[in-house]
Design a protein around this motif. Structure first.
Motif, PDB file in Angstrom:
ATOM      1  N   VAL A 103      -8.343   4.104   9.553  1.00 53.41           N
ATOM      2  CA  VAL A 103      -8.826   2.576   9.125  1.00 53.41           C
ATOM      3  C   VAL A 103      -9.212   2.000   9.448  1.00 53.41           C
ATOM      4  O   VAL A 103      -9.190   1.603  10.766  1.00 53.41           O
TER       5      VAL A 103
ATOM      6  N   ASP B 109       1.079  -0.493   5.610  1.00 51.56           N
ATOM      7  CA  ASP B 109       0.702  -1.553   5.124  1.00 51.56           C
ATOM      8  C   ASP B 109       0.285  -2.288   6.892  1.00 51.56           C
ATOM      9  O   ASP B 109      -0.645  -3.268   6.732  1.00 51.56           O
TER      10      ASP B 109
ATOM     11  N   ALA C 192      -6.876  -3.550  10.388  1.00 58.74           N
ATOM     12  CA  ALA C 192      -8.826  -3.294   9.225  1.00 58.74           C
ATOM     13  C   ALA C 192      -9.409  -4.754   9.058  1.00 58.74           C
ATOM     14  O   ALA C 192     -10.582  -4.896   9.744  1.00 58.74           O
ATOM     15  N   SER C 193      -8.215  -5.764   8.489  1.00 53.91           N
ATOM     16  CA  SER C 193      -8.970  -6.843   7.405  1.00 53.91           C
ATOM     17  C   SER C 193      -9.983  -7.272   9.248  1.00 53.91           C
ATOM     18  O   SER C 193     -10.421  -8.456   9.192  1.00 53.91           O
TER      19      SER C 193
ATOM     20  N   HIS D  86       0.495  -1.401  -0.183  1.00 54.67           N
ATOM     21  CA  HIS D  86       0.003  -0.177  -0.175  1.00 54.67           C
ATOM     22  C   HIS D  86       0.494   1.342   0.147  1.00 54.67           C
ATOM     23  O   HIS D  86       2.105   1.739   0.752  1.00 54.67           O
TER      24      HIS D  86
ATOM     25  N   PRO E  98      -3.889  -1.230   7.439  1.00 53.28           N
ATOM     26  CA  PRO E  98      -5.326  -1.946   6.683  1.00 53.28           C
ATOM     27  C   PRO E  98      -5.157  -3.802   6.873  1.00 53.28           C
ATOM     28  O   PRO E  98      -6.207  -4.711   7.232  1.00 53.28           O
TER      29      PRO E  98
END
Length: 358
Positions: free
Chosen positions: A78, A101, A107-108, A57, A104
């Motif tokens: 995020v 990086d 966040a996942s 990212h 996310p």
């Protein structure tokens, strides 16, 4: 960057607590699930995050701003708005892209990830032109408390490196009720200004060249000059992360954060204050007095040592192990340099998930 006194003390230590070894920059680092030896106590292992390559990212998208204490804080967010909160804190000479990086990945897993620019960096601005541009450690820590209050966040996992580790350590030590768990690169970085007066071994002093440069007016003028500032910061990147093959675009994205009008003042004050060459403010004296006593950190913690960082002391965290009295684990990342979250994002994010399950 790292507390020079803690680093110097550890230079004399031999082998210490056991460490978990992770893979280097040629492959995405993977966290070993078992925790063992003197480095470990308590906790439940979380499932492994998917591996991503560093640099997957490049940006966070739209930035947000909030009034918090003395600042208007610029920050990235995020993940789900009502998820458990992780606050990621950058260091110098870096910015929020150290976590581009990491965020996310977290966040996942359902985390709400907050990544603020520290005072003097990026889009964070002082609300008043008359506020002293102070970068002593407790002032920076109270900025994050103010940010949490402004966002209605009572407790969060704090995760940081460099200035960010120091800031997270301070909050965990003085306001443990605000910290659910802690990930601290390079361990216990709380500064004792009086102890900083003692000279270190010559090789360790050499590593701190820029700190002494910033004690001079030449150093200040270099930081005030856009081109010299960028050149100096890039040199630091190259020397403290010798295995990180970053490109021009990666550095340029972060270097925009150095254009903050208060950047030079904040950086210079931070390093001069640590050496006892610049005064802080009396409003912070009570906090600094407590921090000078090296208070223990009781919240669940994972400490991470980047093996190729020249500031990483020998001993696998032995020099600061006694400062962490709660559930604890230490991990060493082989082949990784100072900017650990950006060089090894999967390993950093995995530490956050794991410590949240202690």
């Amino acid at each position: 960057m790292i507390n020079r006194r803690t680093f110097g003390k550890a230079m004399a230590l031999g082998a210490g607590a056991a460490a978990v070894s992770l893979t280097g920059p040629q492959a995405t680092p993977v966290v070993a699930a078992p925790r063992s030896g003197a480095s470990t106590s308590g906790g439940t292992s979380a499932s492994a995050l998917p591996d991503i390559a560093p640099g997957t990212h490049t940006n966070f998208g739209r930035m947000r701003h909030v009034t918090a204490g003395f600042l208007n804080v610029g920050y990235a967010e995020v993940g789900p708005a009502h998820g458990p909160v992780v606050i990621c804190l950058h260091g110098w000479p870096y910015d929020i892209h150290s976590f581009v990086d990491v965020a996310p990945l977290l966040a996942s897993r359902g985390y709400r990830v907050i990544v603020p620019y520290l005072r003097g960096h990026g889009s964070t601005r002082f609300r008043s032109a008359t506020t002293f541009r102070n970068a002593q450690q407790s002032a920076v820590a109270l900025d994050i408390i103010a940010l949490m209050d402004a966002l209605g966040i009572h407790r969060a996992v704090l995760a940081g490196f460099d200035w960010g580790s120091r800031t997270a350590d301070i909050i965990a030590a003085l306001w443990p009720e605000r910290v659910k768990a802690l990930v601290s690169v390079s361990g216990y970085l709380i500064t004792n200004v009086e102890a900083q007066q003692e000279p270190l071994p010559a090789r360790a002093e050499h590593t701190w060249w820029y700190q002494y440069y910033f004690s001079t007016e030449r150093g200040r003028r270099a930081m005030e000059d856009r081109d010299k500032r960028r050149e100096l910061c890039r040199l630091v990147w190259e020397t403290v992360s010798p295995t990180w093959d970053f490109d021009d675009a990666t550095f340029a994205r972060t270097a925009t954060a150095f254009e903050n009008p208060d950047y030079a003042d904040i950086v210079i004050h931070n390093y001069r204050w640590r050496l006892g060459l610049a005064d802080g403010e009396r409003r912070y004296d009570r906090y600094e007095k407590r921090l000078a006593g090296r208070p223990v950190i009781t919240v669940p913690t994972i400490t991470l040592d980047p093996e190729r960082d020249p500031f990483t002391a020998p001993g696998n965290g032995a020099s600061y192990r006694d400062r962490f009295t709660g559930a604890y684990e230490h991990r060493t990342l082989t082949g990784i340099g100072h900017n650990l979250p950006q060089e090894a994002p999967t390993a950093f994010a995995q530490a956050v998930v794991d410590v949240d399950h202690f």
